[in-house]
Motif scaffolding. Structure first.
Motif, PDB file in Angstrom:
ATOM      1  N   SER A  65       0.811  -1.212   0.000  1.00  0.00           N
ATOM      2  CA  SER A  65       0.000   0.000   0.000  1.00  0.00           C
ATOM      3  C   SER A  65       0.841   1.257   0.000  1.00  0.00           C
ATOM      4  O   SER A  65       0.550   2.228  -0.686  1.00  0.00           O
ATOM      5  N   ILE A  66       1.849   1.249   0.815  1.00  0.00           N
ATOM      6  CA  ILE A  66       2.598   2.465   1.022  1.00  0.00           C
ATOM      7  C   ILE A  66       3.151   2.968  -0.310  1.00  0.00           C
ATOM      8  O   ILE A  66       2.989   4.124  -0.675  1.00  0.00           O
ATOM      9  N   ILE A 108       1.910   6.228  -2.531  1.00  0.00           N
ATOM     10  CA  ILE A 108       2.809   7.329  -2.824  1.00  0.00           C
ATOM     11  C   ILE A 108       2.765   7.669  -4.307  1.00  0.00           C
ATOM     12  O   ILE A 108       2.613   8.815  -4.704  1.00  0.00           O
ATOM     13  N   PRO A 155       3.766   6.613  12.179  1.00  0.00           N
ATOM     14  CA  PRO A 155       4.338   7.909  11.790  1.00  0.00           C
ATOM     15  C   PRO A 155       3.295   8.889  11.236  1.00  0.00           C
ATOM     16  O   PRO A 155       3.644   9.788  10.505  1.00  0.00           O
ATOM     17  N   TRP A 183      -0.856   7.240   7.517  1.00  0.00           N
ATOM     18  CA  TRP A 183      -0.231   5.917   7.510  1.00  0.00           C
ATOM     19  C   TRP A 183      -1.179   4.897   8.140  1.00  0.00           C
ATOM     20  O   TRP A 183      -1.438   3.833   7.585  1.00  0.00           O
ATOM     21  N   VAL A 224      -2.987   1.653   6.217  1.00  0.00           N
ATOM     22  CA  VAL A 224      -2.790   0.243   6.546  1.00  0.00           C
ATOM     23  C   VAL A 224      -4.079  -0.397   7.060  1.00  0.00           C
ATOM     24  O   VAL A 224      -4.344  -1.564   6.783  1.00  0.00           O
ATOM     25  N   LEU A 281      -5.987  -1.090   4.005  1.00  0.00           N
ATOM     26  CA  LEU A 281      -5.319  -2.191   3.303  1.00  0.00           C
ATOM     27  C   LEU A 281      -5.739  -3.535   3.883  1.00  0.00           C
ATOM     28  O   LEU A 281      -6.076  -4.470   3.155  1.00  0.00           O
ATOM     29  N   THR A 297      -5.488  13.135  -0.473  1.00  0.00           N
ATOM     30  CA  THR A 297      -4.654  12.015  -0.018  1.00  0.00           C
ATOM     31  C   THR A 297      -5.513  10.855   0.495  1.00  0.00           C
ATOM     32  O   THR A 297      -5.134   9.701   0.376  1.00  0.00           O
ATOM     33  N   ARG A 335       6.254  13.554  12.830  1.00  0.00           N
ATOM     34  CA  ARG A 335       5.689  12.303  12.294  1.00  0.00           C
ATOM     35  C   ARG A 335       5.196  11.374  13.397  1.00  0.00           C
ATOM     36  O   ARG A 335       5.847  10.360  13.698  1.00  0.00           O
ATOM     37  N   LEU A 349       2.483  -3.303  13.057  1.00  0.00           N
ATOM     38  CA  LEU A 349       2.750  -2.360  11.973  1.00  0.00           C
ATOM     39  C   LEU A 349       3.787  -1.304  12.290  1.00  0.00           C
ATOM     40  O   LEU A 349       4.471  -0.789  11.414  1.00  0.00           O
ATOM     41  N   THR A 356       9.292   2.333  12.905  1.00  0.00           N
ATOM     42  CA  THR A 356       9.026   3.489  12.056  1.00  0.00           C
ATOM     43  C   THR A 356       8.778   4.769  12.851  1.00  0.00           C
ATOM     44  O   THR A 356       9.090   5.840  12.357  1.00  0.00           O
TER      45      THR A 356
END
Lengths: 456, 456
Positions: free
Chosen positions: B10-11, B15, B146, B150, B154, B157, B181, B313, B333, B337
């Motif tokens: 997904s990430i 993007i 973060p 995000w 997820v 997802l 977004t 973040r 997850l 990060t």
């Protein structure tokens, strides 16, 4: 080519696989360590008063002090009012001003540009070029991330997905011993790990004949596309010579393997005759056709090395000669994941105080204070670099038999006994793979507890 | 069930898709803004001296000052030597001590536990329970990351991959207007966006009949599994009433939709009669069967709200009644990060100084200093919350004609003219979707430049 819809979610799978693997050998030790900690807090009498965990490369958790210059600059950036007093050295205040000047509104609280703060990446590039004696570094090839492991995983992911139409699955050559997270990063992407053994007898040297053997062994099983090396080593603390690196580059060139060079310990070299030379530099020195064809990714991080700022989550990868598709995809990878302070920390790591700067004397003193290494009684190759030792332990047959009876690997059994008797938690070699019939232990040397780690 | 090998990255996709979409309408404006900035720096004379970008929710970039308490605590954590002086208020030093005490070795430089620092997550849970008047919050359901985007990606997802065997692709209901977004996060996962229109005439109200219509419209096209709501709104600055939330929950319950509640603007409520009530609280108040069956994910972040610490973040998601598989996966997850300082910032956001604390008076004063909103000449629904206004612009037919000739959406044309004439960069409504034949603009109100944003 890339098929986005089929690209596997590396991060997730990596995490899950990692957690599963961790549950094998080390987990039994970690569970027992937690129990011991509880028992100690309940007043149970033991030959030691506290538990000592030297499993991980986490110097600050072991009492290593952060670098004053680094923390002063970051504090001034977080709370700029500190700059109005003269308590902070001039170079600290100047650096903080420079860094804040690269943030919108002069605040670490504003969003950085998606791919990172451009001026910081430019300075990082200049610093890489300086490290390599002038070999140019294009800022467009430097990509920041929340850590080198993240960069390694996404680079491997992209290389793997580039090959997803090949009949055989992708293979990546990795050293034995090797850190467990590296192995799981690779296997979790659906790629195969092709192990090559480092030669313990020769100071854990990386031998091309062994690379050749490993590559042959993969035939028919997978399609090796990349060669992962870690220099200086982890868990074995070797430092590769220029000649050794040249051999590896020639091998990669001949076999068309992408070189994944994990160079996170580049600032940790202790061997008197050892020197860190980057793969990038050696590649440039070798000239064409190597210098313009061999694909290289070099990883670095603020977590390792002398800074040891694991909690800030910052790293980068530099890509050389890589497929423009890979470069293009990685250029977008950093979106919204790397904090501004982690980016600042990269700048500070790569542009430390220079002679003449007010912060230089203290910085240099701490930087050079490497703990003496004291390991009588174990067979251990000289530690030239990195943050760990990986000594071999010779266990009597009775101990091996006892380990079997308790359903443990012999070196896990050794670690468990050490934990029970001394309260010191170390990692068994089987976590990193090792030649059959040999047993090892790994522990961190960047702490003040080395002398207690003597075998009974 | 999950098929790890098929879970889409997904990430990455997010993007890339995000970047592509951004290249549509807004990119032309951004390109021109860059040119204007260059022209200004070259001395080209214009009716303004500098460019003013109020497109994004990035208060610090617009000169909004960070909260002193937050920055003092973080600075003391970065450079604990600051605590030896009494220049920092006692509560600042105490908080920093507490936070550092939760780090191994007392340093922000050590690795935090994989899933986040347990004591911080426990305090966050207590704070969530306090916000909701005592509705319990289980720390095991709170997951740091973060950033909220995000977490949203997820979560979506995982919900999508839970349904990957269904004959139709997954659908998620989203409001119009909606931030770009969010839309791309969803579409990039391979899921379909099912738009429901907010009623501008009724203060951008969320109407259940419209949800019903949207759901009907999806029939045969996709399989809607979740309903995304954002409260307080963005780009439209509404605040949902308790009654409205109850209606949405009943609808989600009846249609078996997972509620994705984006509550990042929960601390930005300006309307005199408006009050933020969380979906979680309303859900608990409604009692069984709703309270123990409706699946809810609530998102929050240190970037939004009054802190506006976008550069750190940090965010989190709280999961209620969710499939244990999803919870289990999300629990992993966060691995490596989220920086330690981002975790500290979450603690500070959710546990601000209290009356009686030395830092309280200043904190409270800044906290309550909401800029006056001044918008004569545009038709705009009252702004009750959030950080943006989304006024409607009525364009003369000639302007619409001219926009067509220049190959732009009419509201992009309006923004381009505003940029040329005033140097102010705002975003056209078409970026957020809007009812056909209506045109809007969006800009940030958390800055000191509102008064210049008057239409000509």
């Amino acid at each position: 080519m890339f098929h986005l819809a089929l690209v596997v979610c590396s991060i997730w799978v990596k995490i899950l696989t990692f957690l599963n693997i961790k549950q094998l050998e080390y987990a039994a030790l970690a569970r027992r360590a937690t129990q011991i900690q509880k028992e100690l807090s309940q007043g149970v009498r033991k030959p030691y008063k506290e538990l000592t965990d030297v499993c991980w490369g986490d110097p600050h958790s072991l009492g290593v002090k952060p670098l004053t210059f680094v923390r002063q600059v970051l504090a001034a950036c977080v709370y700029p009012e500190l700059m109005s007093s003269h308590k902070l050295p001039l170079d600290v205040r100047q650096r903080a001003q420079w860094l804040l000047g690269k943030c919108e509104g002069g605040s670490i609280g504003s969003y950085p540009a998606s791919a990172g703060i451009p001026e910081i990446i430019q300075r990082m590039s200049k610093s890489i070029a300086r490290r390599d004696g002038g070999v140019p570094c294009n800022p467009e090839n430097v990509f920041i991330s929340p850590g080198s492991q993240w960069s390694l995983t996404v680079t491997s992911l992209l290389l793997t997905s580039l090959n997803d139409e090949a009949p055989l699955r992708t293979g990546i050559l990795i050293p034995v011993p090797c850190h467990v997270t590296t192995i799981t990063s690779i296997t979790s992407l659906g790629a195969a790990v092709v192990p090559y053994f480092l030669s313990e007898e020769h100071g854990w040297a990386l031998q091309v004949e062994e690379l050749q053997r490993a590559l042959e062994s993969a035939k028919g099983g997978c399609n090796p596309i990349a060669l992962y090396v870690i220099n200086p080593g982890n868990p074995a603390g070797y430092v590769q010579s220029r000649k050794s690196i040249q051999e590896v580059i020639r091998f990669a060139s001949e076999k068309r393997l992408v070189l994944l060079a994990d160079e996170v310990y580049q600032d940790c070299v202790y061997g008197k005759n050892s020197e860190f030379v980057s793969y990038k530099k050696v590649l440039a020195e070798m000239g064409p056709p190597f210098s313009d064809t061999v694909e290289l990714a070099s990883f670095h991080s603020v977590s390792k090395g002398f800074m040891g700022e694991c909690g800030l989550r910052g790293g980068y990868v530099e890509l050389v000669n890589l497929d423009p598709n890979v470069v293009n995809y990685i250029s977008n990878l950093n979106y919204d994941t790397t904090s501004v302070l982690a980016q600042f920390a990269l700048d500070l790591m790569m542009n430390p105080p220079r002679p003449g700067d007010p912060s230089y004397p203290l910085y240099n003193q701490v930087r050079n204070a490497v703990n003496a290494i004291c390991l009588p009684g174990l067979s251990c190759q000289p530690v030239e670099g990195g943050a760990f030792v990986f000594p071999r332990v010779f266990l009597p047959p009775r101990a091996i038999q006892k380990a079997k009876e308790e359903g443990m690997q012999p070196d896990t059994f050794y670690c468990m006994r050490l934990l029970e008797e001394t309260g010191v938690l170390i990692t068994p070699g089987c976590e990193y793979r090792q030649k059959e019939g040999t047993y090892h232990i790994r522990y961190n040397i960047k702490n003040k507890l080395n002398s207690i780690l003597l075998p009974h």
